[in-house]
Design a protein around this motif. Structure first.
Motif, short mmCIF file in Angstrom:
data_model
loop_
_atom_site.label_atom_id
_atom_site.label_comp_id
_atom_site.label_asym_id
_atom_site.label_seq_id
_atom_site.Cartn_x
_atom_site.Cartn_y
_atom_site.Cartn_z
N PHE A 8 3.27 -2.09 -14.10
CA PHE A 8 1.82 -2.31 -14.20
C PHE A 8 1.50 -3.33 -15.29
CE2 PHE A 8 1.51 2.17 -12.43
CZ PHE A 8 0.99 1.77 -11.21
N TRP A 9 2.25 -3.30 -16.38
CA TRP A 9 2.02 -4.21 -17.50
C TRP A 9 2.29 -5.65 -17.09
CZ3 TRP A 9 4.47 -2.93 -22.96
CH2 TRP A 9 3.80 -3.66 -23.95
N SER A 10 3.34 -5.88 -16.35
CA SER A 10 3.72 -7.24 -15.98
C SER A 10 2.97 -7.75 -14.75
CB SER A 10 5.23 -7.33 -15.74
OG SER A 10 5.62 -6.49 -14.67
N ALA B 295 0.75 -4.55 -8.32
CA ALA B 295 1.94 -3.70 -8.33
C ALA B 295 2.03 -2.95 -7.00
CB ALA B 295 1.87 -2.71 -9.49
N SER B 296 3.05 -3.25 -6.21
CA SER B 296 3.21 -2.62 -4.90
C SER B 296 3.96 -1.31 -5.03
CB SER B 296 3.97 -3.56 -3.96
OG SER B 296 5.31 -3.72 -4.41
N GLN C 8 8.63 1.92 -6.62
CA GLN C 8 9.77 2.73 -6.19
C GLN C 8 11.07 2.17 -6.74
OE1 GLN C 8 9.72 3.99 -1.88
NE2 GLN C 8 7.74 2.96 -1.91
N ARG C 9 11.23 0.85 -6.69
CA ARG C 9 12.45 0.24 -7.23
C ARG C 9 12.57 0.51 -8.72
NH1 ARG C 9 11.01 -4.01 -3.73
NH2 ARG C 9 9.97 -5.10 -5.47
N GLY D 122 0.34 12.34 -7.49
CA GLY D 122 -0.83 12.42 -6.62
C GLY D 122 -1.14 11.15 -5.87
N SER D 123 -0.94 10.01 -6.53
CA SER D 123 -1.28 8.72 -5.94
C SER D 123 -0.76 7.61 -6.85
CB SER D 123 -2.80 8.57 -5.80
OG SER D 123 -3.42 8.60 -7.08
N LYS D 124 -0.85 6.39 -6.38
CA LYS D 124 -0.53 5.24 -7.23
C LYS D 124 -1.43 5.23 -8.46
CE LYS D 124 -0.88 0.17 -7.24
NZ LYS D 124 -1.22 -1.04 -6.42
#
Length: 228
Positions: free
Chosen positions: A39-41, A47-48, A53-54, A68-70
């Motif tokens: 998220f920072w980068s 952010a997908s 996941q990776r 709960g969610s992204k």
């Protein structure tokens, strides 16, 4: 013997359960830290789920089950950012006793980080301030977190200003702390596109701090003796 065996089995089960709990807590913290870096980068919107996941090593169902969610994962990442990145740097300014050079050291330390392009702050700026200017920043919950962050930063700057310049009156301390806060926020916002400009802002904050120091009083200089 049977009772002893049962007690032994129960203790072993408890130990295994405790180990699993520690492991799961550590796994969650590791996943949040990895997501924080994504998220920072990349920012929240960019952010997908695939990149999350990776980074975390979790599949989509595990992320949704745990957070709960992204957005839930992002909220956890923001909390980790505050606890692991922001607050440790502010700690000397929030101590019971604040050193007289704590504010200057904070500004110098922040400048050193911003001058190093390989570090996350220099490369990506501030996670929270980036979010403030992104679509996710319209969310009222996140806006409240960002407001609280600015208030926390401002309170730390005021503690530092009070310790650095105890001779100033209350209004002057507030003015100095407000100026330092504004310079820090501006530098964190600017750094990812203009690191030199961000460093200049922190240099200016240090100059303001130095300029607020009292000049040597002529009254403190002993006059030369005069022979009659």
């Amino acid at each position: 013997m049977t009772g002893m065996t049962m007690r032994g089995t129960g203790a072993m089960a408890l130990a295994v359960a405790s180990a699993c709990l520690v492991s799961s807590v550590q796994a969650r913290e590791d996943a949040v830290r990895s997501a924080r870096d994504v998220f920072w980068s990349e920012g929240y919107e960019a952010a997908s789920m695939a990149s999350l996941q990776r980074a975390t090593g979790l599949n989509a169902s595990s992320i949704y089950h745990a957070f709960g969610s992204k957005r839930g994962l992002f909220d956890a990442a923001v909390s980790a950012y505050l606890d692991q990145v922001v607050r440790p740097r502010l700690a000397p300014l929030r101590a019971d006793v604040v050193a007289s050079d704590a504010l200057a050291e904070y500004l110098r330390g922040l400048r050193r980080v911003m001058a190093e392009p390989t570090l996350p702050l220099a490369a990506h700026g501030c996670l929270l301030l980036n979010a403030a200017t992104a679509p996710v920043g319209t969310d009222e919950g996140l806006r409240g977190i960002i407001r609280e962050y600015r208030e926390e930063l401002a309170a730390a700057m005021q503690r530092g200003a009070e310790a650095a310049r105890p001779e100033l009156d209350a209004a002057s301390v507030v003015a100095l702390a407000t100026a330092c806060t504004a310079h820090v926020v501006a530098a964190m916002t600017l750094v990812r596109v203009d690191a030199n400009g961000a460093c200049e802002l922190l240099d200016n904050a240090l100059m303001l701090l130095d300029a607020s120091a009292p000049s040597p009083s002529s009254a403190s200089i002993s006059p030369e003796p005069v022979d009659d």
